[in-house]
Design a protein around this motif. Sequence first.
Motif, PDB file in Angstrom:
ATOM      1  N   GLU A   1      -2.675  -8.545   4.712  1.00  0.00           N
ATOM      2  CA  GLU A   1      -2.091  -7.461   3.915  1.00  0.00           C
ATOM      3  C   GLU A   1      -0.569  -7.465   4.041  1.00  0.00           C
ATOM      4  O   GLU A   1      -0.021  -7.676   5.126  1.00  0.00           O
ATOM      5  CB  GLU A   1      -2.646  -6.105   4.389  1.00  0.00           C
ATOM      6  CG  GLU A   1      -2.107  -4.937   3.569  1.00  0.00           C
ATOM      7  CD  GLU A   1      -2.749  -3.597   3.947  1.00  0.00           C
ATOM      8  OE1 GLU A   1      -3.637  -3.570   4.824  1.00  0.00           O
ATOM      9  OE2 GLU A   1      -2.335  -2.587   3.350  1.00  0.00           O
TER      10      GLU A   1
ATOM     11  N   GLU B   1      -2.983   2.770   8.201  1.00  0.00           N
ATOM     12  CA  GLU B   1      -4.115   2.668   9.115  1.00  0.00           C
ATOM     13  C   GLU B   1      -4.906   1.401   8.770  1.00  0.00           C
ATOM     14  O   GLU B   1      -4.919   0.977   7.619  1.00  0.00           O
ATOM     15  CB  GLU B   1      -5.045   3.876   8.924  1.00  0.00           C
ATOM     16  CG  GLU B   1      -4.390   5.206   9.212  1.00  0.00           C
ATOM     17  CD  GLU B   1      -5.182   6.323   8.561  1.00  0.00           C
ATOM     18  OE1 GLU B   1      -6.017   6.932   9.240  1.00  0.00           O
ATOM     19  OE2 GLU B   1      -4.961   6.580   7.355  1.00  0.00           O
ATOM     20  N   ASP B   2      -5.576   0.867   9.739  1.00  0.00           N
ATOM     21  CA  ASP B   2      -6.527  -0.211   9.537  1.00  0.00           C
ATOM     22  C   ASP B   2      -5.970  -1.334   8.644  1.00  0.00           C
ATOM     23  O   ASP B   2      -6.541  -1.653   7.590  1.00  0.00           O
ATOM     24  CB  ASP B   2      -7.791   0.397   8.888  1.00  0.00           C
ATOM     25  CG  ASP B   2      -9.003  -0.507   9.054  1.00  0.00           C
ATOM     26  OD1 ASP B   2      -8.865  -1.551   9.733  1.00  0.00           O
ATOM     27  OD2 ASP B   2     -10.053  -0.180   8.490  1.00  0.00           O
ATOM     28  N   PRO B   3      -4.843  -1.946   9.045  1.00  0.00           N
ATOM     29  CA  PRO B   3      -4.279  -3.015   8.203  1.00  0.00           C
ATOM     30  C   PRO B   3      -5.268  -4.164   8.035  1.00  0.00           C
ATOM     31  O   PRO B   3      -5.959  -4.522   8.984  1.00  0.00           O
ATOM     32  CB  PRO B   3      -3.039  -3.457   8.968  1.00  0.00           C
ATOM     33  CG  PRO B   3      -3.081  -2.801  10.294  1.00  0.00           C
ATOM     34  CD  PRO B   3      -4.096  -1.708  10.281  1.00  0.00           C
ATOM     35  N   GLN B   4      -5.330  -4.702   6.851  1.00  0.00           N
ATOM     36  CA  GLN B   4      -6.295  -5.759   6.534  1.00  0.00           C
ATOM     37  C   GLN B   4      -5.657  -7.125   6.761  1.00  0.00           C
ATOM     38  O   GLN B   4      -4.439  -7.276   6.642  1.00  0.00           O
ATOM     39  CB  GLN B   4      -6.720  -5.632   5.069  1.00  0.00           C
ATOM     40  CG  GLN B   4      -7.426  -4.323   4.771  1.00  0.00           C
ATOM     41  CD  GLN B   4      -8.693  -4.172   5.597  1.00  0.00           C
ATOM     42  OE1 GLN B   4      -9.657  -4.892   5.408  1.00  0.00           O
ATOM     43  NE2 GLN B   4      -8.682  -3.236   6.566  1.00  0.00           N
TER      44      GLN B   4
ATOM     45  N   PRO C   1      -9.725   4.724   5.295  1.00  0.00           N
ATOM     46  CA  PRO C   1      -8.488   4.434   6.038  1.00  0.00           C
ATOM     47  C   PRO C   1      -7.822   3.115   5.656  1.00  0.00           C
ATOM     48  O   PRO C   1      -6.593   3.028   5.667  1.00  0.00           O
ATOM     49  CB  PRO C   1      -8.952   4.417   7.498  1.00  0.00           C
ATOM     50  CG  PRO C   1     -10.153   5.298   7.514  1.00  0.00           C
ATOM     51  CD  PRO C   1     -10.826   5.134   6.177  1.00  0.00           C
ATOM     52  N   HIS C   2      -8.608   2.103   5.300  1.00  0.00           N
ATOM     53  CA  HIS C   2      -7.963   0.808   5.016  1.00  0.00           C
ATOM     54  C   HIS C   2      -7.340   0.767   3.619  1.00  0.00           C
ATOM     55  O   HIS C   2      -6.726  -0.222   3.244  1.00  0.00           O
ATOM     56  CB  HIS C   2      -8.958  -0.346   5.191  1.00  0.00           C
ATOM     57  CG  HIS C   2     -10.040  -0.398   4.157  1.00  0.00           C
ATOM     58  ND1 HIS C   2     -11.189   0.355   4.238  1.00  0.00           N
ATOM     59  CD2 HIS C   2     -10.139  -1.102   3.004  1.00  0.00           C
ATOM     60  CE1 HIS C   2     -11.947   0.108   3.188  1.00  0.00           C
ATOM     61  NE2 HIS C   2     -11.324  -0.772   2.423  1.00  0.00           N
ATOM     62  N   GLU C   3      -7.527   1.833   2.845  1.00  0.00           N
ATOM     63  CA  GLU C   3      -6.919   1.853   1.499  1.00  0.00           C
ATOM     64  C   GLU C   3      -5.801   2.875   1.371  1.00  0.00           C
ATOM     65  O   GLU C   3      -4.983   2.801   0.476  1.00  0.00           O
ATOM     66  CB  GLU C   3      -7.984   2.192   0.443  1.00  0.00           C
ATOM     67  CG  GLU C   3      -8.916   1.054   0.132  1.00  0.00           C
ATOM     68  CD  GLU C   3      -9.915   1.426  -0.949  1.00  0.00           C
ATOM     69  OE1 GLU C   3      -9.655   2.374  -1.729  1.00  0.00           O
ATOM     70  OE2 GLU C   3     -10.971   0.775  -0.978  1.00  0.00           O
TER      71      GLU C   3
ATOM     72  N   ARG D   1       0.821  -1.212   0.000  1.00  0.00           N
ATOM     73  CA  ARG D   1       0.000   0.000   0.000  1.00  0.00           C
ATOM     74  C   ARG D   1       0.861   1.269   0.000  1.00  0.00           C
ATOM     75  O   ARG D   1       0.652   2.190  -0.772  1.00  0.00           O
ATOM     76  CB  ARG D   1      -0.908  -0.013   1.241  1.00  0.00           C
ATOM     77  CG  ARG D   1      -2.146   0.825   1.009  1.00  0.00           C
ATOM     78  CD  ARG D   1      -2.888   1.175   2.277  1.00  0.00           C
ATOM     79  NE  ARG D   1      -3.259   0.073   3.149  1.00  0.00           N
ATOM     80  CZ  ARG D   1      -3.930   0.272   4.293  1.00  0.00           C
ATOM     81  NH1 ARG D   1      -4.304   1.502   4.642  1.00  0.00           N
ATOM     82  NH2 ARG D   1      -4.230  -0.746   5.077  1.00  0.00           N
TER      83      ARG D   1
END
Length: 450
Positions: free
Chosen positions: A427, A421-424, A375-377, A325
């Motif tokens: 990921e 932010e907000d790692p998936q 945030p997750h992108e 990312r």
Amino acid sequence: MFRSGVTSAARAVTKSSPISVETMAAASTTGRRVPLWGTGGQDCATTPAMPNKTTVTTISAGRRSFHTTFIRSSGASAAWAATPAPSGAAAASTAESATAQEDGQDTIPGTSIRVFRTVAGLRAWRRQQLLAGRTVGLVPTMGALHEGHMDLVRAAAGDNDAVVVTIYVNPTQFGVHEDLGSYPRTWEADGKALAGVQSSLKGTAKGKIEAVFAPTTAEMYPSGPPSQEVNGHGSFVTITPVGQLLEGASRPTFFRGVATVCMKLFHIVQPETAYFGQKDVQQTVVLRRMVRDFAIPLKLVVGTTVREQPDGLALSSRNVYLGTRRRAVANVLRRSLLAAEAAAVSDPSLTHDQILAAAHRVADETLAAQKQLPPHERALFEIDYLSLSEADTMEELKGDQQVDRAKGAILSGAVRMLPVEDPQPGEDLGHSSGPLVRLIDNIIIEPKEN
Ligand code: AMP
């Protein structure tokens, strides 16, 4: 220099101080032969910072060739194994008995490149080169080798009979809160990379890689671990004011550490020529000043920055921290500097502030676009600084000053890629789970002859 946060709010301009012309384009100082300055140093290598591995040995052409070369002995100390096929406790004690005389018998697998761990061992080898009338080129690195390093190795092999590559993660150039602990250490991959470049040199270059110098911290700093604190004690080389500007302002102990370790490497290896990358442009200005001011008898050569394609991100050992990312956004600094360069080249009447405004526009637009994403992108960043400085001193041009075409200038900057932010789940966050990564880059506005 413009220093800015996310909104590029805080902008400070430092004073300019025109001194002599010594631009990056002039890549050398003197080219005299180097006499050896005597031998000495320690007999035994200990290694505090190497991975815990089993040693597997093969014998090749009378020298030991290690597939996996580091073994951890007790406590914080690990050592280079100097006898064939040791393992476990026997290996550790064998390793501890390694001496400078045995140093350099080990080789990078599949090559004749000797690995030295001691100052005395390297110096003995260096003396043989001198007596044989062979020139030596030095490529200092912290390992985690990539194509940028390899370019320097190829340049060194083109100019010299023998190339020494140093692989040493130098603690003194890391600040107390920096990534010394997690800095990528990739000894085996480094060996393979060196073996690869070595075979590509055959028949095309004047010389080849003859030695890797991979000392321990105890070997490099025999008086004890050097301080990483700003006011810490130790035997340090400081080059000011250039070492306090830009990178030195953000990382107050960085150039002290770089100058100190390079001074030591220059003393130990005594190369005719040392090779550094333009990617760390301020480092080259600091070191050139050190070489001149301390009358060090060697020539500095600066290699151009090697970049990833297609987006031009400068290769860096730290890029592995980025993850997918942040990697997609990480060339924001490159694009910002290119915008400033385009402005400077297209209109020579533009001032420092106008040129850097073009860079800030790109950074601000990129950040605004990221902020539009959920945030997750998104991948957010902070521009640490964007600078337009004198080429020979790295002193910032004044806000209303134009680039002196006859002298050229340096556009440079640093960006902090913030942890995502907000790692998936699943990921790719990068090495060490993707901590804050600080990236640097620069463009040289070359001087123009009238
Ligand atoms: P490092 O291992 O990061 O300390 O770098 C060792 C040497 O390689 C330094 O002289 C760097 O300037 C140089 N270097 C690092 N990255 C690049 C690059 N992308 N292109 C050219 N030289 C580089």
